[in-house]
Design an enzyme around this catalytic site. Structure first.
Site, PDB file in Angstrom:
ATOM      1  N   HIS A 186     -11.032   5.610  -0.880  1.00  0.00           N
ATOM      2  CA  HIS A 186     -10.998   4.882   0.406  1.00  0.00           C
ATOM      3  C   HIS A 186     -11.898   3.642   0.394  1.00  0.00           C
ATOM      4  O   HIS A 186     -12.349   3.178   1.440  1.00  0.00           O
ATOM      5  CB  HIS A 186     -11.394   5.798   1.593  1.00  0.00           C
ATOM      6  CG  HIS A 186     -10.351   6.825   1.914  1.00  0.00           C
ATOM      7  ND1 HIS A 186     -10.647   8.146   2.172  1.00  0.00           N
ATOM      8  CD2 HIS A 186      -9.009   6.721   1.995  1.00  0.00           C
ATOM      9  CE1 HIS A 186      -9.534   8.817   2.402  1.00  0.00           C
ATOM     10  NE2 HIS A 186      -8.526   7.969   2.293  1.00  0.00           N
TER      11      HIS A 186
ATOM     12  N   ARG B  65      -2.802  -1.948  -3.249  1.00  0.00           N
ATOM     13  CA  ARG B  65      -3.862  -0.949  -3.194  1.00  0.00           C
ATOM     14  C   ARG B  65      -3.569   0.036  -4.314  1.00  0.00           C
ATOM     15  O   ARG B  65      -2.471   0.582  -4.399  1.00  0.00           O
ATOM     16  CB  ARG B  65      -3.819  -0.216  -1.855  1.00  0.00           C
ATOM     17  CG  ARG B  65      -4.785   0.938  -1.817  1.00  0.00           C
ATOM     18  CD  ARG B  65      -4.545   1.807  -0.605  1.00  0.00           C
ATOM     19  NE  ARG B  65      -5.432   2.965  -0.628  1.00  0.00           N
ATOM     20  CZ  ARG B  65      -5.193   4.083   0.026  1.00  0.00           C
ATOM     21  NH1 ARG B  65      -4.092   4.222   0.745  1.00  0.00           N
ATOM     22  NH2 ARG B  65      -6.039   5.078  -0.024  1.00  0.00           N
TER      23      ARG B  65
ATOM     24  N   GLU C 163      -9.822   6.505  14.758  1.00  0.00           N
ATOM     25  CA  GLU C 163      -9.678   5.433  15.755  1.00  0.00           C
ATOM     26  C   GLU C 163      -9.075   5.925  17.063  1.00  0.00           C
ATOM     27  O   GLU C 163      -9.242   5.296  18.103  1.00  0.00           O
ATOM     28  CB  GLU C 163      -8.765   4.326  15.189  1.00  0.00           C
ATOM     29  CG  GLU C 163      -9.415   3.511  14.093  1.00  0.00           C
ATOM     30  CD  GLU C 163      -8.415   2.657  13.330  1.00  0.00           C
ATOM     31  OE1 GLU C 163      -7.422   2.190  13.922  1.00  0.00           O
ATOM     32  OE2 GLU C 163      -8.621   2.461  12.113  1.00  0.00           O
TER      33      GLU C 163
ATOM     34  N   ARG D 117      -4.443  18.331   2.416  1.00  0.00           N
ATOM     35  CA  ARG D 117      -5.347  18.678   1.306  1.00  0.00           C
ATOM     36  C   ARG D 117      -6.502  19.542   1.804  1.00  0.00           C
ATOM     37  O   ARG D 117      -6.976  19.336   2.919  1.00  0.00           O
ATOM     38  CB  ARG D 117      -5.900  17.400   0.667  1.00  0.00           C
ATOM     39  CG  ARG D 117      -4.919  16.684  -0.214  1.00  0.00           C
ATOM     40  CD  ARG D 117      -5.413  15.323  -0.632  1.00  0.00           C
ATOM     41  NE  ARG D 117      -4.824  14.256   0.170  1.00  0.00           N
ATOM     42  CZ  ARG D 117      -5.173  12.982   0.138  1.00  0.00           C
ATOM     43  NH1 ARG D 117      -6.140  12.591  -0.670  1.00  0.00           N
ATOM     44  NH2 ARG D 117      -4.585  12.085   0.891  1.00  0.00           N
TER      45      ARG D 117
ATOM     46  N   MET E 146      -2.280  15.325  13.342  1.00  0.00           N
ATOM     47  CA  MET E 146      -3.339  15.677  14.299  1.00  0.00           C
ATOM     48  C   MET E 146      -2.895  15.515  15.747  1.00  0.00           C
ATOM     49  O   MET E 146      -3.215  16.331  16.614  1.00  0.00           O
ATOM     50  CB  MET E 146      -4.580  14.823  14.020  1.00  0.00           C
ATOM     51  CG  MET E 146      -5.739  15.103  14.920  1.00  0.00           C
ATOM     52  SD  MET E 146      -6.340  16.806  14.834  1.00  0.00           S
ATOM     53  CE  MET E 146      -7.513  16.687  13.485  1.00  0.00           C
TER      54      MET E 146
ATOM     55  N   GLU F 132      -7.165  -2.194   5.410  1.00  0.00           N
ATOM     56  CA  GLU F 132      -7.143  -2.235   3.945  1.00  0.00           C
ATOM     57  C   GLU F 132      -6.322  -3.429   3.449  1.00  0.00           C
ATOM     58  O   GLU F 132      -6.635  -4.030   2.415  1.00  0.00           O
ATOM     59  CB  GLU F 132      -6.565  -0.915   3.405  1.00  0.00           C
ATOM     60  CG  GLU F 132      -7.499   0.267   3.651  1.00  0.00           C
ATOM     61  CD  GLU F 132      -6.788   1.609   3.661  1.00  0.00           C
ATOM     62  OE1 GLU F 132      -5.749   1.727   4.350  1.00  0.00           O
ATOM     63  OE2 GLU F 132      -7.258   2.538   2.985  1.00  0.00           O
TER      64      GLU F 132
ATOM     65  N   ASN G 224       0.869  -1.169   0.000  1.00  0.00           N
ATOM     66  CA  ASN G 224       0.000   0.000   0.000  1.00  0.00           C
ATOM     67  C   ASN G 224       0.911   1.226   0.000  1.00  0.00           C
ATOM     68  O   ASN G 224       1.429   1.632   1.043  1.00  0.00           O
ATOM     69  CB  ASN G 224      -0.886  -0.062   1.265  1.00  0.00           C
ATOM     70  CG  ASN G 224      -1.789   1.136   1.411  1.00  0.00           C
ATOM     71  OD1 ASN G 224      -1.679   2.112   0.683  1.00  0.00           O
ATOM     72  ND2 ASN G 224      -2.687   1.065   2.383  1.00  0.00           N
TER      73      ASN G 224
ATOM     74  N   GLY H 159      -5.384  11.189   4.655  1.00  0.00           N
ATOM     75  CA  GLY H 159      -6.490  11.478   3.743  1.00  0.00           C
ATOM     76  C   GLY H 159      -7.769  11.245   4.524  1.00  0.00           C
ATOM     77  O   GLY H 159      -7.763  10.483   5.496  1.00  0.00           O
TER      78      GLY H 159
HETATM   79  P1  ADP Z   1      -2.710   7.362   6.412  1.00  0.00           P
HETATM   80  O1  ADP Z   1      -3.801   8.036   5.644  1.00  0.00           O
HETATM   81  O2  ADP Z   1      -1.332   7.844   6.096  1.00  0.00           O
HETATM   82  O3  ADP Z   1      -2.838   5.847   6.465  1.00  0.00           O
HETATM   83  P2  ADP Z   1      -3.397   7.190   9.227  1.00  0.00           P
HETATM   84  O4  ADP Z   1      -4.704   6.498   9.073  1.00  0.00           O
HETATM   85  O5  ADP Z   1      -2.263   6.427   9.821  1.00  0.00           O
HETATM   86  O6  ADP Z   1      -2.944   7.892   7.903  1.00  0.00           O
HETATM   87  O7  ADP Z   1      -3.675   8.493  10.138  1.00  0.00           O
HETATM   88  C1  ADP Z   1      -2.665   9.406  10.442  1.00  0.00           C
HETATM   89  C2  ADP Z   1      -3.251  10.481  11.342  1.00  0.00           C
HETATM   90  O8  ADP Z   1      -3.739   9.877  12.560  1.00  0.00           O
HETATM   91  C3  ADP Z   1      -2.230  11.533  11.761  1.00  0.00           C
HETATM   92  O9  ADP Z   1      -2.785  12.839  11.654  1.00  0.00           O
HETATM   93  C4  ADP Z   1      -1.986  11.188  13.230  1.00  0.00           C
HETATM   94  O10 ADP Z   1      -1.625  12.311  14.001  1.00  0.00           O
HETATM   95  C5  ADP Z   1      -3.361  10.697  13.623  1.00  0.00           C
HETATM   96  N1  ADP Z   1      -3.277   9.960  14.894  1.00  0.00           N
HETATM   97  C6  ADP Z   1      -2.686   8.770  15.124  1.00  0.00           C
HETATM   98  N2  ADP Z   1      -2.759   8.461  16.450  1.00  0.00           N
HETATM   99  C7  ADP Z   1      -3.400   9.500  17.062  1.00  0.00           C
HETATM  100  C8  ADP Z   1      -3.791   9.812  18.399  1.00  0.00           C
HETATM  101  N3  ADP Z   1      -3.540   8.972  19.408  1.00  0.00           N
HETATM  102  N4  ADP Z   1      -4.449  10.971  18.621  1.00  0.00           N
HETATM  103  C9  ADP Z   1      -4.728  11.813  17.620  1.00  0.00           C
HETATM  104  N5  ADP Z   1      -4.391  11.598  16.330  1.00  0.00           N
HETATM  105  C10 ADP Z   1      -3.734  10.459  16.057  1.00  0.00           C
END
Ligand code: ADP
Length: 393
Positions: free
Chosen positions: A182, A94, A332, A242, A285, A380, A9, A213
């Protein structure tokens, strides 16, 4: 000899990989991992099925500026020496954009690859990297079957209004329509909904995939009815980098009054906007949540407002709302984001259980909430592995 499957992926600066058993229905990967930071000192992490970390030296001696091709070329032989007894039987990828031609997983051939290349401008952050990983595998083992699984496929059967722009018919006929993305994530959530909701799994449900994303998908009978992303993965919700939905007049203004060229605008909208652009700090985030900077707070506020508005905009496509599911990195893990979004959805019948939300429980709505709210991890890789198993059988 038993067989194993590899899933790849490839994102804009990362590659996630997983190895699954090919001859069993096991949902747990034998190996899973990620190479992050590609192009700028890549970082490797991988674990075996017991969660034990694996060989960190995998990327040693690789240039810090190594691109996707070089990183994957290094990864493939490493995986082969670490995945144990089974023979590698297929690689599943993917692939973000399948356009109008690909509505189901597809065995990759030269002809398929050529078609995927023509779709690259529609997903510039992802498609070229998806293609690079397909080519890297083909260079390594030309006869190994490769299967492409498309993010667009899940949305193929949406009704016409959800798929159309209000543009002249000739452009719609040309394929300028809302594809949605997605899909592998939504496919996975749809497959596990009955475990969580029983018969209600077929009710009116909105899935919020909030990662780097981000998009949402409204489902009925576990089928996509509408989604926030459109022709490209730029549309809809505010994301890490984005901008999401934007008045197209802004693009005209940037071109006509500021003299910006297409490539510059593309970079602005895909890479410099979203959480990063609004906060002026980062697209991450988790970092923003821990920051005292008022611009970080501002960015989270806008993110949640846009997410709540995006969700509300999907409700007409399913005629009401019975459940909301949060998934992906932010969905999550961020109780704060879930709370800020749900606070704006009280009028739809959403009432959050604060304690359950803070504990990241599966059900985070109160017992009295008209709309059930859940947190379900996405997977995924498993969807891609299942498509490869179908192919092998
Ligand atoms: P991708 O689209 O690259 O697969 P992910 O699904 O891994 O991305 O999501 C990444 C985002 O999730 C980032 O903005 C990260 O800061 C956020 N994130 C991961 N763990 C936490 C957490 N415990 N609290 C807040 N945000 C989180």
């Amino acid at each position: 000899m038993s067989r194993v499957l590899l899933t790849l992926n490839a994102g804009s600066s990362s590659v996630k990989f997983a190895v699954f058993e090919g001859d069993t229905g096991s949902t747990e990967p034998v190996i899973f991992g990620k190479i992050a930071g590609i192009g700028n000192a890549p970082i490797f992490s991988a674990r075996d099925k017991n969660g034990a970390p694996l060989d960190k030296g995998m990327l040693e001696t690789l240039e810090v500026s190594a691109d996707h091709d070089q990183v994957i070329a290094r990864l493939l032989p490493w995986l082969e020496t670490h995945h144990g007894q089974g023979a590698l039987a297929a690689v599943g990828h993917r692939v973000v954009h399948g356009g109008r031609d690909f509505t189901a997983p597809e065995r990759i051939s030269d002809k398929v690859l050529q078609k995927l290349e023509t779709l690259a401008p529609l997903a510039p952050l992802h498609q070229p990297h998806n293609i690079a990983s397909i080519r890297a595998v083909a260079n390594w083992k030309p006869d190994l079957p490769q299967i492409a699984c498309f993010d667009t496929s899940f949305h193929r059967d949406q009704m016409r209004p959800a798929k159309r722009f209000a543009l002249p018919r000739s452009l719609t006929d040309e394929g300028i329509i809302r594809y949605g993305f997605h899909g592998l994530s939504y496919d996975h959530i749809a497959s596990v909904l009955p475990e969580h909701l029983g018969k209600q799994a077929d009710a009116r449900i909105i899935i919020a995939h909030l990662g780097n994303g981000a998009s949402m998908c409204a489902m009925k009978d576990r089928k996509s009815q509408a989604t926030t992303m459109g022709f490209t993965a730029l549309d809809g919700l505010m994301m890490g980098r984005r901008c999401g939905t934007l008045d197209p007049g802004v693009v005209l203004y940037l071109m006509q009054s500021k003299g910006m060229q297409a490539a510059e605008i593309e970079k602005l909208l895909y890479k410099k906007s979203g959480l990063l652009g609004v906060s002026g700090l980062t697209n991450d985030m988790q970092v923003l949540q821990n920051s005292d900077d008022p611009h970080a707070k501002d960015a989270i506020e806008l993110y949640c407002y846009r997410a709540a508005s995006g969700l509300a905009g999907l409700v007409p496509s399913i005629g009401g709302l019975d459940a909301v599911v949060f998934t992906a990195g932010i969905g999550e893990n961020s109780a704060l984001v879930r709370r800020q979004i749900c606070d704006q959805l009280g009028w739809l019948g959403v009432t959050l259980d604060d304690a359950a939300n803070t504990r990241n429980e599966v059900v985070i709505s109160t017992a009295a909430s008209k709309v059930k709210v859940l947190v379900i991890p996405t997977n995924e890789e498993l969807v891609v592995a299942k498509a490869c198993r179908n192919f092998l059988s």
